[in-house]
Design a protein around this motif. Sequence first.
Motif, PDB file in Angstrom:
ATOM      1  N   ARG A  46       0.868  -1.186   0.000  1.00 65.08           N
ATOM      2  CA  ARG A  46       0.000   0.000   0.000  1.00 65.08           C
ATOM      3  C   ARG A  46       0.892   1.218   0.000  1.00 65.08           C
ATOM      4  NH1 ARG A  46      -4.495  -2.415   3.370  1.00 65.08           N
ATOM      5  NH2 ARG A  46      -5.400  -0.366   3.606  1.00 65.08           N
TER       6      ARG A  46
ATOM      7  N   LEU B 258     -14.079   4.293   1.023  1.00 59.19           N
ATOM      8  CA  LEU B 258     -14.174   4.639   2.449  1.00 59.19           C
ATOM      9  C   LEU B 258     -13.106   5.663   2.812  1.00 59.19           C
ATOM     10  CD1 LEU B 258     -14.623   1.128   4.172  1.00 59.19           C
ATOM     11  CD2 LEU B 258     -16.233   2.443   2.805  1.00 59.19           C
TER      12      LEU B 258
ATOM     13  N   GLU C 129     -12.596  -0.806  -0.148  1.00 53.62           N
ATOM     14  CA  GLU C 129     -11.948   0.009   0.891  1.00 53.62           C
ATOM     15  C   GLU C 129     -11.665   1.439   0.404  1.00 53.62           C
ATOM     16  OE1 GLU C 129      -8.300  -1.725   2.350  1.00 53.62           O
ATOM     17  OE2 GLU C 129      -8.043  -0.198   3.910  1.00 53.62           O
TER      18      GLU C 129
ATOM     19  N   HIS D  65     -12.028  -7.062  -1.794  1.00 54.85           N
ATOM     20  CA  HIS D  65     -12.411  -6.163  -0.692  1.00 54.85           C
ATOM     21  C   HIS D  65     -11.626  -4.862  -0.723  1.00 54.85           C
ATOM     22  CE1 HIS D  65      -8.846  -7.162   1.770  1.00 54.85           C
ATOM     23  NE2 HIS D  65      -9.057  -8.445   1.502  1.00 54.85           N
ATOM     24  N   TYR D  66     -10.449  -4.851  -1.383  1.00 57.66           N
ATOM     25  CA  TYR D  66      -9.708  -3.585  -1.494  1.00 57.66           C
ATOM     26  C   TYR D  66     -10.452  -2.569  -2.360  1.00 57.66           C
ATOM     27  CZ  TYR D  66      -5.791  -5.980   0.708  1.00 57.66           C
ATOM     28  OH  TYR D  66      -4.999  -6.656   1.589  1.00 57.66           O
TER      29      TYR D  66
END
Lengths: 398, 398
Positions: free
Chosen positions: B61, B105, B102, B98-99
Amino acid sequence: MEPLDQLLRKGETSKEVYLLRRLQADEKDSSDSTLGLHFDLTVPFARFVLENAGKLQFPFRRYQIQKCWRGERPQEGRYREFLQADIDIVDRDTLPSHYEAELPLIIADVLGGLPIPKIRIQVNNRKVLQGFYRGLGIDDQDEAIRIVDKIDKIGPAGVAAELASLGATEAQAKLALALAEISTPDASFVELVEKLGVTDPLLTEGLAELVNVVETARAHAPGICFAELKIARGLDYYTGTVYETQLVGFEKSGSICSGGRYDNLASSGKETFPGVGISLGVTRLVGVLFGRDALQVSRSVPTCVLVALPAEEDRPAADRIAAALRARGIATEVAPAAAKFGKQIRFAERRGIPFVWFPSPEGDTVKDIRSGDQVDAAAASWSPPSEDLYPAVRGSFG
Amino acid sequence: MEPLDQLLRKGETSKEVYLLRRLQADEKDSSDSTLGLHFDLTVPFARFVLENAGKLQFPFRRYQIQKCWRGERPQEGRYREFLQADIDIVDRDTLPSHYEAELPLIIADVLGGLPIPKIRIQVNNRKVLQGFYRGLGIDDQDEAIRIVDKIDKIGPAGVAAELASLGATEAQAKLALALAEISTPDASFVELVEKLGVTDPLLTEGLAELVNVVETARAHAPGICFAELKIARGLDYYTGTVYETQLVGFEKSGSICSGGRYDNLASSGKETFPGVGISLGVTRLVGVLFGRDALQVSRSVPTCVLVALPAEEDRPAADRIAAALRARGIATEVAPAAAKFGKQIRFAERRGIPFVWFPSPEGDTVKDIRSGDQVDAAAASWSPPSEDLYPAVRGSFG
């Protein structure tokens, strides 16, 4: 990027400027004026001050951290693309000399707080050189400055030879070299200069300004700032105080923080905005230290806490725990996938993340995976020890 | 800067790339490989991941805030030089979806804390478009995506005409336009798509991924994230989820925050590093708001306290007061020159500096020059009210 005419506004530059051309541009397309990449942050700053003089309040102080570019052959200490951190103060018409004394204080404070070797700020004043050479009877003082500036590269004999071919007598060359040898941590350089027996009003003015810079710095942070009368900053646009900064033990890597006073860089026909600035070479500094393995980082990621994931359907709850910790300034990531806890702990270990958080309906716990200690914890109140909050950088200098 | 072959690695680009050439270069000098300026931060990031794959821990990341350049004709919302702020996550071989849920958000949290208008994050999934057009019997699905992407510029009739010239029947064009009209704040878009009667396995996969993104965002920050099935991100390198973000009330200024999932951007022959990222257009955002006078700043300088100077010889003492305040995080400057206090107060007023500090042998005082209140103060302990510590930026959005 800047218009090329702005980059070359001060005439001759020793800098290798990069020009820009659009990939899809017609060969004959000259509708755009030529653009280039800035080779420092001072020239674009001077352009900015002139363009916005009507809107700025003077004295105007700014800092700026940004990339610069030079068309160099890349090698340690010289880069095609590098990061500079600059501070400057400019005023309208006149700039009091106390600002020249303020800049080394800021550099001493900023660099003193970093895990780097001790620094040595070397200061001189162009007026000292200009006045001394004039008092000595050397006609082309600018050229003499350029020659003496090369002393660390070509040695005293080389400087003497080049001064001779400029027309200087052996006695003049000897005195110019004697001046370049003067280096003191306080105002005592004045006496040493006076002993050389050269007088000139500009020399007197320059010596007084240099005394103020060195003595102000000595009162604030003793042992860091030196009068070093060989410093000249070559071809640059400086007119008064000049600065260079060496890392003690890494002198061969060159100056990591240089600058000076420029009276004529930001001036239109009508108005003039004298300034003084200093520029930290971030890329060079970091390159020198990492190049010698002189810095150790405590972990490879900023993350302090990994939230473990019992099952993929627990992700929203784990995201809420992470959000609560982040809201209190604790860098947190959620495990990339649900897996056996042993595997999730090894994931944290590989990155150096010190804490793993275990969500549980019976109450969360957090484990320091270095010591194995595991305690009950709530995301709204638990905090790590302050030394674990951020990665730490430590230096080891041989 | 990047090697040109890296910038063009994904083949065709609609971006206007700037090439570099050294000012002093010989016309025939081709010893350097051609360098260009990056037009986004994603392409250099993909190059970095491939070059450093052996040293990175995955999932990797990173955030990055940096200038980008495009050879555009400058106008509001389009710049030759502009600042982007990017976040990306890449993994080796596979990247869990799921990233993709994310990232919105994070954007909702970051932009929700700024004095800017309400935002609307619009999400789609390339697989939905690709699958729907395939299920519909349109052969060139990529071209269909490019055509539908222009719907806000050329309107539904223009899209229908271009689809017809691609060989689509009137019925196919009608269904493609019906898909593009679907916009819901939750998972209800699935039912609306199903009513159109087109089926395809890729469409099913894309719809499930899009449900996850929209529903995760709705649970975290309701009313911000919408499934918007006309979004396609034109020619870019995205393969799954795509994002655009509008400022409510400023829709005509375009997306201020865009991105998506890219499965093939960072891949060598042997290895592939799928990623997902989103990029905030800082220059565009700030340009839109300042361009409409929609932001007010409480003062023009960060300075909170001006230390007044009774006489020039008091400067060292004033510098020590400033150093003590700065060490406690209070931005302080010392008056540029000794003068009547009235003149020094007016200097602070012109800059909006709220407090003036008066050093005195009988004990220092500090004055709030807005209210006129003056109190005894010590530099080691006095603090301003927290709302005065930093300049405040407030928004007014019509």
